[in-house]
Motif scaffolding. Structure first.
Motif, PDB file in Angstrom:
ATOM      1  N   ALA A 152       0.385  -1.079   0.130  1.00 48.13           N
ATOM      2  CA  ALA A 152       0.026  -0.083   0.086  1.00 48.13           C
ATOM      3  C   ALA A 152       0.906   1.198   0.156  1.00 48.13           C
ATOM      4  N   GLY A 153       1.855   1.468   0.135  1.00 52.99           N
ATOM      5  CA  GLY A 153       3.025   2.440   0.640  1.00 52.99           C
ATOM      6  C   GLY A 153       3.871   2.711  -0.310  1.00 52.99           C
ATOM      7  N   GLY A 154       3.987   1.875  -1.131  1.00 53.44           N
ATOM      8  CA  GLY A 154       4.578   2.573  -3.124  1.00 53.44           C
ATOM      9  C   GLY A 154       5.740   1.240  -2.776  1.00 53.44           C
ATOM     10  N   LEU A 155       6.602   0.071  -1.821  1.00 54.55           N
ATOM     11  CA  LEU A 155       7.643   0.147  -1.681  1.00 54.55           C
ATOM     12  C   LEU A 155       7.203  -1.663  -1.875  1.00 54.55           C
ATOM     13  N   ALA A 156       8.627  -2.205  -2.162  1.00 59.32           N
ATOM     14  CA  ALA A 156       8.581  -4.298  -1.836  1.00 59.32           C
ATOM     15  C   ALA A 156       9.750  -4.161  -1.255  1.00 59.32           C
ATOM     16  N   ILE A 157       9.349  -5.857  -0.136  1.00 57.14           N
ATOM     17  CA  ILE A 157      10.069  -5.940   1.128  1.00 57.14           C
ATOM     18  C   ILE A 157      10.749  -7.270  -0.395  1.00 57.14           C
ATOM     19  N   ASN A 158      12.478  -7.080   0.497  1.00 60.19           N
ATOM     20  CA  ASN A 158      12.702  -8.206  -0.190  1.00 60.19           C
ATOM     21  C   ASN A 158      12.974  -9.236   0.934  1.00 60.19           C
ATOM     22  N   ALA A 159      12.146  -9.697   1.161  1.00 60.87           N
ATOM     23  CA  ALA A 159      12.065 -11.656   1.660  1.00 60.87           C
ATOM     24  C   ALA A 159      12.803 -11.797   2.657  1.00 60.87           C
ATOM     25  N   ASP A 160      13.857 -12.271   1.746  1.00 58.03           N
ATOM     26  CA  ASP A 160      15.092 -12.689   2.062  1.00 58.03           C
ATOM     27  C   ASP A 160      16.056 -12.162   3.324  1.00 58.03           C
ATOM     28  N   SER A 161      16.161 -10.369   2.896  1.00 58.45           N
ATOM     29  CA  SER A 161      17.071 -10.085   4.064  1.00 58.45           C
ATOM     30  C   SER A 161      15.918  -9.524   4.896  1.00 58.45           C
ATOM     31  N   LEU A 162      14.520  -9.824   5.009  1.00 62.60           N
ATOM     32  CA  LEU A 162      14.142  -9.137   6.449  1.00 62.60           C
ATOM     33  C   LEU A 162      14.539 -10.026   7.798  1.00 62.60           C
ATOM     34  N   ARG A 163      14.263  -8.814   8.400  1.00 65.37           N
ATOM     35  CA  ARG A 163      15.064  -9.526   9.993  1.00 65.37           C
ATOM     36  C   ARG A 163      13.299  -9.097  10.403  1.00 65.37           C
ATOM     37  N   THR A 164      13.322  -9.919  11.504  1.00 68.57           N
ATOM     38  CA  THR A 164      11.812  -9.529  12.416  1.00 68.57           C
ATOM     39  C   THR A 164      12.285  -9.226  14.144  1.00 68.57           C
ATOM     40  N   ILE A 165      12.945  -8.131  14.306  1.00 66.11           N
ATOM     41  CA  ILE A 165      13.196  -8.354  16.283  1.00 66.11           C
ATOM     42  C   ILE A 165      12.107  -7.905  17.060  1.00 66.11           C
ATOM     43  N   PRO A 166      12.198  -8.705  17.732  1.00 65.01           N
ATOM     44  CA  PRO A 166      11.226  -8.396  19.108  1.00 65.01           C
ATOM     45  C   PRO A 166      12.291  -7.307  20.081  1.00 65.01           C
ATOM     46  N   ARG A 167      10.729  -6.188  20.225  1.00 63.12           N
ATOM     47  CA  ARG A 167      12.023  -5.432  21.578  1.00 63.12           C
ATOM     48  C   ARG A 167      10.542  -5.494  22.208  1.00 63.12           C
ATOM     49  N   GLY A 168      10.080  -6.533  23.056  1.00 66.80           N
ATOM     50  CA  GLY A 168       9.580  -6.399  24.107  1.00 66.80           C
ATOM     51  C   GLY A 168       8.428  -5.394  24.143  1.00 66.80           C
ATOM     52  N   ARG A 169       7.592  -5.213  25.610  1.00 69.21           N
ATOM     53  CA  ARG A 169       6.298  -4.647  25.802  1.00 69.21           C
ATOM     54  C   ARG A 169       6.437  -3.176  26.322  1.00 69.21           C
ATOM     55  N   GLU A 170       6.101  -1.972  25.605  1.00 69.78           N
ATOM     56  CA  GLU A 170       7.020  -0.675  25.795  1.00 69.78           C
ATOM     57  C   GLU A 170       5.265  -0.021  26.665  1.00 69.78           C
ATOM     58  N   PHE A 171       5.838  -0.044  28.198  1.00 66.31           N
ATOM     59  CA  PHE A 171       4.675   0.283  28.877  1.00 66.31           C
ATOM     60  C   PHE A 171       4.573   2.259  28.739  1.00 66.31           C
ATOM     61  N   HIS A 179      -3.199   4.429  30.768  1.00 63.51           N
ATOM     62  CA  HIS A 179      -1.658   3.769  30.442  1.00 63.51           C
ATOM     63  C   HIS A 179      -2.194   2.693  29.937  1.00 63.51           C
ATOM     64  N   GLY A 180      -1.565   1.980  29.481  1.00 64.30           N
ATOM     65  CA  GLY A 180      -1.575   1.045  28.492  1.00 64.30           C
ATOM     66  C   GLY A 180       0.374   0.263  28.166  1.00 64.30           C
ATOM     67  N   THR A 181      -0.019  -1.039  26.932  1.00 64.88           N
ATOM     68  CA  THR A 181       1.565  -1.551  26.456  1.00 64.88           C
ATOM     69  C   THR A 181       1.405  -1.066  25.321  1.00 64.88           C
ATOM     70  N   HIS A 182       2.283  -1.077  24.628  1.00 63.20           N
ATOM     71  CA  HIS A 182       2.582  -1.998  23.462  1.00 63.20           C
ATOM     72  C   HIS A 182       3.200  -2.971  22.126  1.00 63.20           C
ATOM     73  N   THR A 183       3.527  -3.564  22.324  1.00 61.81           N
ATOM     74  CA  THR A 183       3.896  -5.102  21.914  1.00 61.81           C
ATOM     75  C   THR A 183       5.312  -4.656  20.331  1.00 61.81           C
ATOM     76  N   ALA A 184       6.635  -3.961  21.363  1.00 62.06           N
ATOM     77  CA  ALA A 184       7.590  -3.302  20.219  1.00 62.06           C
ATOM     78  C   ALA A 184       8.091  -4.128  19.074  1.00 62.06           C
ATOM     79  N   VAL A 185       8.067  -4.002  17.906  1.00 61.70           N
ATOM     80  CA  VAL A 185       8.766  -5.161  16.326  1.00 61.70           C
ATOM     81  C   VAL A 185       9.432  -4.245  15.738  1.00 61.70           C
ATOM     82  N   GLU A 186      10.932  -4.909  15.710  1.00 59.49           N
ATOM     83  CA  GLU A 186      11.671  -3.703  14.708  1.00 59.49           C
ATOM     84  C   GLU A 186      12.048  -4.669  13.385  1.00 59.49           C
ATOM     85  N   PHE A 187      11.231  -3.987  12.262  1.00 55.82           N
ATOM     86  CA  PHE A 187      11.709  -4.360  10.814  1.00 55.82           C
ATOM     87  C   PHE A 187      13.243  -4.007  10.393  1.00 55.82           C
TER      88      PHE A 187
END
Length: 228
Positions: A152-171, A179-187
């Protein structure tokens, strides 16, 4: 809470973008600024734009922990002014030249809050419009989430290069009762631009939800033809 004033495609494709870096030591962040979470950083950064609840937000932030300091990146259409709480030598802004967006391939990093909506049915078996949102955590779901956003954003991800790194819950704490939490992920990985104007608009507007909490800023670095 005000939301990002999303630009139209024409605005996002033409408005000059500015990148600001702020470095603040851990001690100053805790003792002087009373930073508890990324939302507190967002409120502090908003002071650089003269912001208030009545003014739309036109910036994205990302906060990373470096060796001795927090690094806050700010992407904005407006030019920020150094806020009083920020020492001069830790605040720098530059306009992003237009030819920076003229490349076909980029390395990228995206800190995101991927979610999905659970199906909820009415008593008659029909689907409710507003199902409960839950975090996406497993690898396949994360890859699919990012690929949908990319298409939807005008780009394509190279699947072979993709890393998904969990960053944990952020309060976060907006006030004493909210108050609340988010679950952070770094791509991390490489992308190819499929629609330059839409890609430019995506960089300006960010990807995903919870942008007031430090998510959505697409950090990119061009891959030159000489590296292919």
């Amino acid at each position: 809470m005000s939301t990002l004033n999303a630009p139209t495609s024409a605005e996002a494709a033409t408005a000059t973008l500015h990148l600001t870096q702020i470095l603040v030591s851990y001690e100053d962040a805790v003792r002087l600024l009373r930073i508890r979470d990324t939302y507190d950083w967002h409120q502090r950064v908003w002071q650089a734009f003269g912001g208030g609840d009545a003014k739309p937000r036109d910036f994205l932030i990302r906060v990373d922990r470096k060796e001795e300091a927090y690094r806050v990146l700010v992407l904005s259409r407006s030019i920020p002014a150094k806020p009083d709480w920020c020492p001069t030598d830790c605040f720098g802004t530059k306009a992003i030249p237009e030819d920076f967006f003229a490349h076909t391939r980029y390395r990228f990093s995206l800190l995101a809050n991927p979610t999905k909506k659970l199906r909820a049915d009415n008593a008659d078996g029909s689907r409710k419009k507003n199902g409960r949102r839950v975090p996406v955590t497993e690898r396949g779901g994360l890859v699919a989430w990012l690929q949908r956003k990319a298409e939807a954003g005008g780009l394509a991800i190279n699947a072979d290069s993709l890393r998904t790194i969990p960053r944990g819950r952020e309060f976060f704490h907006r006030d004493s009762t909210s108050h609340g939490t988010h679950t952070a992920v770094e791509f991390q990985g490489e992308l190819t631009v499929t629609n330059p104007a839409q890609f430019r608009a995506t960089v300006a507007a960010g990807i995903g939800s919870a942008k007031a909490f430090g998510f959505g800023l697409l950090v990119i670095a061009p891959i030159s033809d000489s590296t292919l």
